[in-house]
Design an enzyme around this catalytic site. Sequence first.
Site, PDB file in Angstrom:
ATOM      1  N   LYS A  10      34.761  48.747 -21.551  1.00  0.00           N
ATOM      2  CA  LYS A  10      35.686  49.856 -21.286  1.00  0.00           C
ATOM      3  C   LYS A  10      35.524  50.996 -22.305  1.00  0.00           C
ATOM      4  O   LYS A  10      34.905  50.812 -23.366  1.00  0.00           O
ATOM      5  CB  LYS A  10      37.125  49.305 -21.288  1.00  0.00           C
ATOM      6  CG  LYS A  10      37.378  48.290 -20.165  1.00  0.00           C
ATOM      7  CD  LYS A  10      38.842  47.833 -20.136  1.00  0.00           C
ATOM      8  CE  LYS A  10      39.075  46.839 -18.996  1.00  0.00           C
ATOM      9  NZ  LYS A  10      40.516  46.436 -18.914  1.00  0.00           N
ATOM     10  N   TYR A  50      40.535  49.957  -9.248  1.00  0.00           N
ATOM     11  CA  TYR A  50      41.744  49.183  -9.576  1.00  0.00           C
ATOM     12  C   TYR A  50      42.801  49.262  -8.470  1.00  0.00           C
ATOM     13  O   TYR A  50      43.991  49.048  -8.739  1.00  0.00           O
ATOM     14  CB  TYR A  50      42.326  49.667 -10.901  1.00  0.00           C
ATOM     15  CG  TYR A  50      41.663  49.051 -12.127  1.00  0.00           C
ATOM     16  CD1 TYR A  50      41.708  47.673 -12.359  1.00  0.00           C
ATOM     17  CD2 TYR A  50      41.003  49.846 -13.062  1.00  0.00           C
ATOM     18  CE1 TYR A  50      41.117  47.105 -13.482  1.00  0.00           C
ATOM     19  CE2 TYR A  50      40.399  49.285 -14.190  1.00  0.00           C
ATOM     20  CZ  TYR A  50      40.468  47.916 -14.389  1.00  0.00           C
ATOM     21  OH  TYR A  50      39.884  47.349 -15.512  1.00  0.00           O
ATOM     22  N   PHE A  58      51.643  50.244 -14.829  1.00  0.00           N
ATOM     23  CA  PHE A  58      50.607  50.737 -15.737  1.00  0.00           C
ATOM     24  C   PHE A  58      49.416  51.376 -15.008  1.00  0.00           C
ATOM     25  O   PHE A  58      48.439  51.775 -15.639  1.00  0.00           O
ATOM     26  CB  PHE A  58      50.126  49.606 -16.661  1.00  0.00           C
ATOM     27  CG  PHE A  58      49.618  48.362 -15.945  1.00  0.00           C
ATOM     28  CD1 PHE A  58      48.324  48.307 -15.438  1.00  0.00           C
ATOM     29  CD2 PHE A  58      50.438  47.249 -15.789  1.00  0.00           C
ATOM     30  CE1 PHE A  58      47.854  47.172 -14.793  1.00  0.00           C
ATOM     31  CE2 PHE A  58      49.976  46.104 -15.145  1.00  0.00           C
ATOM     32  CZ  PHE A  58      48.678  46.065 -14.641  1.00  0.00           C
ATOM     33  N   ARG A  86      35.300  35.043 -18.255  1.00  0.00           N
ATOM     34  CA  ARG A  86      36.716  35.224 -18.616  1.00  0.00           C
ATOM     35  C   ARG A  86      37.049  34.464 -19.898  1.00  0.00           C
ATOM     36  O   ARG A  86      37.852  34.924 -20.716  1.00  0.00           O
ATOM     37  CB  ARG A  86      37.633  34.865 -17.446  1.00  0.00           C
ATOM     38  CG  ARG A  86      37.538  35.910 -16.318  1.00  0.00           C
ATOM     39  CD  ARG A  86      38.646  35.819 -15.290  1.00  0.00           C
ATOM     40  NE  ARG A  86      39.945  36.193 -15.796  1.00  0.00           N
ATOM     41  CZ  ARG A  86      40.493  37.422 -15.668  1.00  0.00           C
ATOM     42  NH1 ARG A  86      39.831  38.404 -15.076  1.00  0.00           N
ATOM     43  NH2 ARG A  86      41.692  37.656 -16.136  1.00  0.00           N
ATOM     44  N   THR A  92      44.162  38.742 -21.392  1.00  0.00           N
ATOM     45  CA  THR A  92      44.327  40.185 -21.131  1.00  0.00           C
ATOM     46  C   THR A  92      44.889  40.915 -22.342  1.00  0.00           C
ATOM     47  O   THR A  92      44.401  41.992 -22.705  1.00  0.00           O
ATOM     48  CB  THR A  92      45.276  40.384 -19.920  1.00  0.00           C
ATOM     49  OG1 THR A  92      44.770  39.646 -18.809  1.00  0.00           O
ATOM     50  CG2 THR A  92      45.396  41.854 -19.560  1.00  0.00           C
ATOM     51  N   ARG A 103      38.109  40.093 -26.568  1.00  0.00           N
ATOM     52  CA  ARG A 103      39.347  40.877 -26.620  1.00  0.00           C
ATOM     53  C   ARG A 103      40.082  40.681 -27.954  1.00  0.00           C
ATOM     54  O   ARG A 103      40.699  41.614 -28.460  1.00  0.00           O
ATOM     55  CB  ARG A 103      40.230  40.524 -25.426  1.00  0.00           C
ATOM     56  CG  ARG A 103      39.716  41.214 -24.148  1.00  0.00           C
ATOM     57  CD  ARG A 103      40.349  40.657 -22.909  1.00  0.00           C
ATOM     58  NE  ARG A 103      40.179  41.546 -21.754  1.00  0.00           N
ATOM     59  CZ  ARG A 103      40.533  41.204 -20.519  1.00  0.00           C
ATOM     60  NH1 ARG A 103      41.079  40.025 -20.283  1.00  0.00           N
ATOM     61  NH2 ARG A 103      40.355  42.049 -19.528  1.00  0.00           N
ATOM     62  N   ASN A 113      41.718  46.947 -23.802  1.00  0.00           N
ATOM     63  CA  ASN A 113      41.311  45.597 -24.196  1.00  0.00           C
ATOM     64  C   ASN A 113      39.796  45.372 -24.084  1.00  0.00           C
ATOM     65  O   ASN A 113      39.326  44.251 -23.935  1.00  0.00           O
ATOM     66  CB  ASN A 113      42.117  44.558 -23.409  1.00  0.00           C
ATOM     67  CG  ASN A 113      41.953  44.718 -21.907  1.00  0.00           C
ATOM     68  OD1 ASN A 113      41.188  45.542 -21.445  1.00  0.00           O
ATOM     69  ND2 ASN A 113      42.667  43.905 -21.148  1.00  0.00           N
ATOM     70  N   HIS A 116      36.335  44.294 -18.946  1.00  0.00           N
ATOM     71  CA  HIS A 116      36.796  43.788 -17.646  1.00  0.00           C
ATOM     72  C   HIS A 116      35.850  42.696 -17.188  1.00  0.00           C
ATOM     73  O   HIS A 116      34.632  42.802 -17.370  1.00  0.00           O
ATOM     74  CB  HIS A 116      36.780  44.912 -16.598  1.00  0.00           C
ATOM     75  CG  HIS A 116      36.915  44.398 -15.188  1.00  0.00           C
ATOM     76  ND1 HIS A 116      38.148  44.152 -14.611  1.00  0.00           N
ATOM     77  CD2 HIS A 116      35.989  44.028 -14.267  1.00  0.00           C
ATOM     78  CE1 HIS A 116      37.956  43.665 -13.389  1.00  0.00           C
ATOM     79  NE2 HIS A 116      36.659  43.583 -13.154  1.00  0.00           N
ATOM     80  N   GLU A 127      33.413  44.045  -6.347  1.00  0.00           N
ATOM     81  CA  GLU A 127      33.299  44.893  -7.542  1.00  0.00           C
ATOM     82  C   GLU A 127      31.839  45.243  -7.847  1.00  0.00           C
ATOM     83  O   GLU A 127      31.538  46.370  -8.244  1.00  0.00           O
ATOM     84  CB  GLU A 127      33.929  44.176  -8.733  1.00  0.00           C
ATOM     85  CG  GLU A 127      35.444  44.024  -8.599  1.00  0.00           C
ATOM     86  CD  GLU A 127      36.087  43.310  -9.777  1.00  0.00           C
ATOM     87  OE1 GLU A 127      37.302  43.113  -9.738  1.00  0.00           O
ATOM     88  OE2 GLU A 127      35.373  42.952 -10.743  1.00  0.00           O
TER      89      GLU A 127
END
Length: 140
Positions: A10, A50, A58, A86, A92, A103, A113, A116, A127
């Site tokens: 990100k 998203y 948010f 993950r 998260t 993270r 964070n 993704h 995606e």
Amino acid sequence: MIQQTLSIIKPDAVQRDVCGEILKRIEAGGLKIKALKMLELSKKQAQGFYAVHQDKPFFDSLTDFMSSGPIVVSVLEGEDAVRVYRDIMGATNPAEASPGTIRKEFGLDIEKNSVHGSDSSENASTEIAYFFHALEMVDR
Ligand code: IDP
Ligand code: MG
């Protein structure tokens, strides 16, 4: 089962020049990089990516953030790649992420964070198709 998953480094992480550190953790975790590129999302493109979160409080802030600077997107492949990535990313909220996760190490807050990762194999396919053409993925 061999799976693919979509990773995004990100804007907060690209801006702090930690892409190499993050890719190092991905590779060390046994995931193969099948495709990789840097780009910048428009607000509309971030909203499209998203869309599942469009009713969340948010959503506007998240899509502003995700369109605020360059991102690095990649397709990762390996045994149970969705869960494995993950696990490498961590929770998260960086404050709740386990030590050693991306993270925990790099995330600034629950929004910024750093990474993704897809949450299911089905969502990974959608995606991946949002960002990559079949010819952009290598066989390896
Ligand atoms: P995930 O990225 O761990 O799958 P999701 O619940 O799918 O988490 O949320 C997508 C992204 O939205 C998060 O990675 C984070 O950037 C942002 N986000 C999630 N929850 C919040 C929140 O409570 N406040 C602000 N941003 C959030
Ligand atoms: Mg998610």
